[in-house]
Write an enzyme that holds these catalytic residues in place. Structure first.
Site, PDB file in Angstrom:
ATOM      1  N   ARG A  66       2.342  -8.524  22.255  1.00 31.21           N
ATOM      2  CA  ARG A  66       3.575  -8.871  21.506  1.00 31.21           C
ATOM      3  C   ARG A  66       3.328  -9.854  20.362  1.00 31.21           C
ATOM      4  O   ARG A  66       4.254 -10.501  19.885  1.00 31.21           O
ATOM      5  CB  ARG A  66       4.647  -9.427  22.440  1.00 31.21           C
ATOM      6  CG  ARG A  66       5.030  -8.458  23.529  1.00 31.21           C
ATOM      7  CD  ARG A  66       6.335  -8.844  24.185  1.00 31.21           C
ATOM      8  NE  ARG A  66       6.643  -7.899  25.236  1.00 31.21           N
ATOM      9  CZ  ARG A  66       6.206  -8.003  26.492  1.00 31.21           C
ATOM     10  NH1 ARG A  66       5.453  -9.028  26.846  1.00 31.21           N
ATOM     11  NH2 ARG A  66       6.529  -7.102  27.377  1.00 31.21           N
TER      12      ARG A  66
ATOM     13  N   LYS B 227       3.478  -7.849   5.545  1.00 24.41           N
ATOM     14  CA  LYS B 227       3.757  -6.442   5.849  1.00 24.41           C
ATOM     15  C   LYS B 227       2.501  -5.829   6.449  1.00 24.41           C
ATOM     16  O   LYS B 227       1.420  -5.924   5.859  1.00 24.41           O
ATOM     17  CB  LYS B 227       4.120  -5.674   4.578  1.00 24.41           C
ATOM     18  CG  LYS B 227       5.573  -5.812   4.166  1.00 24.41           C
ATOM     19  CD  LYS B 227       5.863  -4.840   3.033  1.00 24.41           C
ATOM     20  CE  LYS B 227       7.278  -4.956   2.551  1.00 24.41           C
ATOM     21  NZ  LYS B 227       7.543  -4.045   1.412  1.00 24.41           N
TER      22      LYS B 227
ATOM     23  N   GLU C 272      -1.526  -3.777  -9.780  1.00 26.47           N
ATOM     24  CA  GLU C 272      -0.592  -4.652  -9.050  1.00 26.47           C
ATOM     25  C   GLU C 272      -0.432  -5.990  -9.782  1.00 26.47           C
ATOM     26  O   GLU C 272       0.639  -6.595  -9.758  1.00 26.47           O
ATOM     27  CB  GLU C 272      -1.059  -4.878  -7.610  1.00 26.47           C
ATOM     28  CG  GLU C 272      -1.183  -3.610  -6.781  1.00 26.47           C
ATOM     29  CD  GLU C 272       0.141  -3.084  -6.188  1.00 26.47           C
ATOM     30  OE1 GLU C 272       1.205  -3.659  -6.487  1.00 26.47           O
ATOM     31  OE2 GLU C 272       0.088  -2.085  -5.443  1.00 26.47           O
TER      32      GLU C 272
ATOM     33  N   LYS D 271       4.403 -13.598  -5.893  1.00 30.50           N
ATOM     34  CA  LYS D 271       4.711 -12.967  -4.599  1.00 30.50           C
ATOM     35  C   LYS D 271       5.245 -14.011  -3.624  1.00 30.50           C
ATOM     36  O   LYS D 271       6.191 -13.742  -2.872  1.00 30.50           O
ATOM     37  CB  LYS D 271       3.486 -12.239  -4.034  1.00 30.50           C
ATOM     38  CG  LYS D 271       3.842 -11.508  -2.747  1.00 30.50           C
ATOM     39  CD  LYS D 271       3.065 -10.261  -2.484  1.00 30.50           C
ATOM     40  CE  LYS D 271       3.631  -9.541  -1.250  1.00 30.50           C
ATOM     41  NZ  LYS D 271       2.885  -8.375  -0.848  1.00 30.50           N
TER      42      LYS D 271
ATOM     43  N   ASN E  51       8.188  -3.384  -5.148  1.00 30.96           N
ATOM     44  CA  ASN E  51       7.852  -1.960  -5.013  1.00 30.96           C
ATOM     45  C   ASN E  51       8.023  -1.194  -6.320  1.00 30.96           C
ATOM     46  O   ASN E  51       8.119   0.043  -6.292  1.00 30.96           O
ATOM     47  CB  ASN E  51       8.706  -1.328  -3.920  1.00 30.96           C
ATOM     48  CG  ASN E  51       8.423  -1.943  -2.559  1.00 30.96           C
ATOM     49  OD1 ASN E  51       7.275  -2.195  -2.232  1.00 30.96           O
ATOM     50  ND2 ASN E  51       9.463  -2.205  -1.795  1.00 30.96           N
TER      51      ASN E  51
ATOM     52  N   HIS F 129       6.393   2.176  -6.703  1.00 30.74           N
ATOM     53  CA  HIS F 129       5.850   2.603  -5.412  1.00 30.74           C
ATOM     54  C   HIS F 129       6.499   3.868  -4.868  1.00 30.74           C
ATOM     55  O   HIS F 129       5.833   4.670  -4.222  1.00 30.74           O
ATOM     56  CB  HIS F 129       5.983   1.472  -4.379  1.00 30.74           C
ATOM     57  CG  HIS F 129       4.980   0.374  -4.565  1.00 30.74           C
ATOM     58  ND1 HIS F 129       4.848  -0.331  -5.738  1.00 30.74           N
ATOM     59  CD2 HIS F 129       4.050  -0.136  -3.721  1.00 30.74           C
ATOM     60  CE1 HIS F 129       3.885  -1.227  -5.600  1.00 30.74           C
ATOM     61  NE2 HIS F 129       3.387  -1.138  -4.388  1.00 30.74           N
TER      62      HIS F 129
END
Ligand code: NAD
Ligand code: GLY
Length: 365
Positions: free
Chosen positions: A125, A147, A189, A231, A249, A252
């Site tokens: 977990r 992410k 990016e 970011k 995104n 993306h």
């Protein structure tokens, strides 16, 4: 917040109890003291791949010093970013009886980082992990923000979790061994941050194209740091992508259609994003948001880094179907990130469908 010392710079991700530093500088993999400060666990599993291991694994293990270090060396490639490979990492964690106090160290690009991060998010977990990104794309994007994911055969990054690392340690010297095409994909990016959030950074990128193409140390350091700052600012406001974070995104949703249509790994992620950003800029022109001259500027910047600007000939209809698989579909309506101006992106769902179809027809025809 950014602080500088002689050898590295630090950008902080401010997320309360989940806050962590991004350390950026040349030679950090050899800095035992710095690694000891930011990697506390006594038991580690280093996850890397068969390309990166011969280059950097021994250096990292030596610098990590006297503790228990297990390793798992994965096959290289986006096509291995699967539940099966994820399962293999978990098998190793169990076989080696690593417990909740152990941490995972992700040594590699975005593929390794996303899979190792997902293993850390789900094993027992959730255990700690540290990102040690070795591609430009991973240093400016995928290692930052928590992410984690693997791909489903029908859609990219479809299975995953948000799980923030304890630290990101970006040794910019590792970029010296990066193949040219991978380096350029990372630049896509970097450019993205200028398009979405910082017109001044875009101007800096234009002025420093030659230095960036030559991988000049100072230029690369600045590009990585500024990208991480942007970011960090966005993730600090919207960690779980309920709103603002979606602007990261840009390109993306179009790009994922390219990657899925051509088979994972044929187009590099950054290449697909570059082409997707051209499509987003073109649609923004059709909606009257930016001028054709601004769109041409986006194209020129990407071209100067040798990035592709035209999609594969899969047809607009197929592209639209694949875009429909994207996670950014909400209530049946595809949300897109478009440009209000150069330096300001917005997430929109109330655009003209005809304008989208025309864009797809022109770029995927
Ligand atoms: P990658 O991880 O496949 O690495 C690119 C190639 O470079 C690989 O062959 C790798 O083995 C090799 N490599 C890595 N470091 C090297 C080095 N220093 N020297 C020589 N070779 C090296 O690709 P990537 O572009 O780093 O990452 C793309 C992945 O990141 C995609 O799966 C994408 O979905 C994901 N991504 C995730 C996020 C996120 O927020 N989690 C953001 C952007 C992209
Ligand atoms: N790369 C998109 C994000 O981190 O949200």
């Amino acid at each position: 917040m950014t602080s500088a010392s002689t050898n590295y710079q630090t950008v902080d991700i401010a997320l309360g109890a989940r806050s962590y530093p991004i350390l950026i500088g040349p030679g950090l993999l050899r800095d035992s003291a710095l690694l000891a400060t930011h990697i506390a666990a006594r038991d580690l599993l280093i996850v890397t791949n068969e390309t990166i291991a011969p280059l950097y694994l021994q250096t990292l293990m030596t610098s990590l010093g006297d503790r228990r270090i297990e390793t798992v060396i994965l096959p290289d490639g986006e096509s291995y970013k699967t539940l099966e490979t994820f399962g293999h990492i978990v098998d190793v964690l169990i076989d080696k009886r690593l417990n909740r106090d152990a941490a995972i160290v992700a040594l590699g690009g975005g593929v390794v980082g996303d899979m190792a991060g997902f293993a850390a998010a789900s094993y027992q977990r959730g255990i700690d992990y540290i990102q040690v990104p070795t591609t430009l794309l991973a240093q400016v994007d995928s290692s930052v923000g928590g992410k984690t994911a693997v791909n489903h055969p029908r859609a990219k990054n479809m299975i995953g979790a948000f799980h923030q690392p304890r630290a990101v340690i970006a040794d910019t010297r590792t970029l010296s061994t990066l193949p040219d095409r991978e380096y350029r994909a990372g630049i896509a990016e970097v450019v993205k941050y200028g398009f979405i959030h910082d017109a001044g950074f875009l101007t800096w990128i234009e002025a420093n194209t030659a230095a960036l193409n030559a991988r000049d140390d100072q230029a690369v350091m600045h590009a990585v740091r500024r990208s991480c700052e942007i970011k960090a600012e966005i993730v600090g406001v919207d960690e779980r992508e309920h709103g603002l974070r979606a602007i990261l995104n840009l390109g993306h949703t179009f790009g994922h259609a390219i990657e899925t249509a051509t088979g994972y790994g044929t187009w590099l992620h950054g290449e697909a994003v570059a082409t997707g950003m051209v499509m987003a800029a073109d649609l923004s022109v059709r909606l009257g948001w930016i001028s054709p001259a601004e769109r041409d500027r986006t194209v020129l910047i990407l071209q100067r880094f040798g990035l592709p600007i035209r999609g594969p000939a899969i047809g607009g209809q197929r592209a639209r179907e694949l875009m429909g698989m994207d996670k950014k579909v909400l209530g049946g309506k595809l949300r897109l990130v478009l440009l209000r101006q150069l330096g300001r992106a917005e997430v929109v769902s109330d655009y003209s469908t005809a304008a989208l179809e025309d864009t797809l027809h022109d770029h995927f025809g």
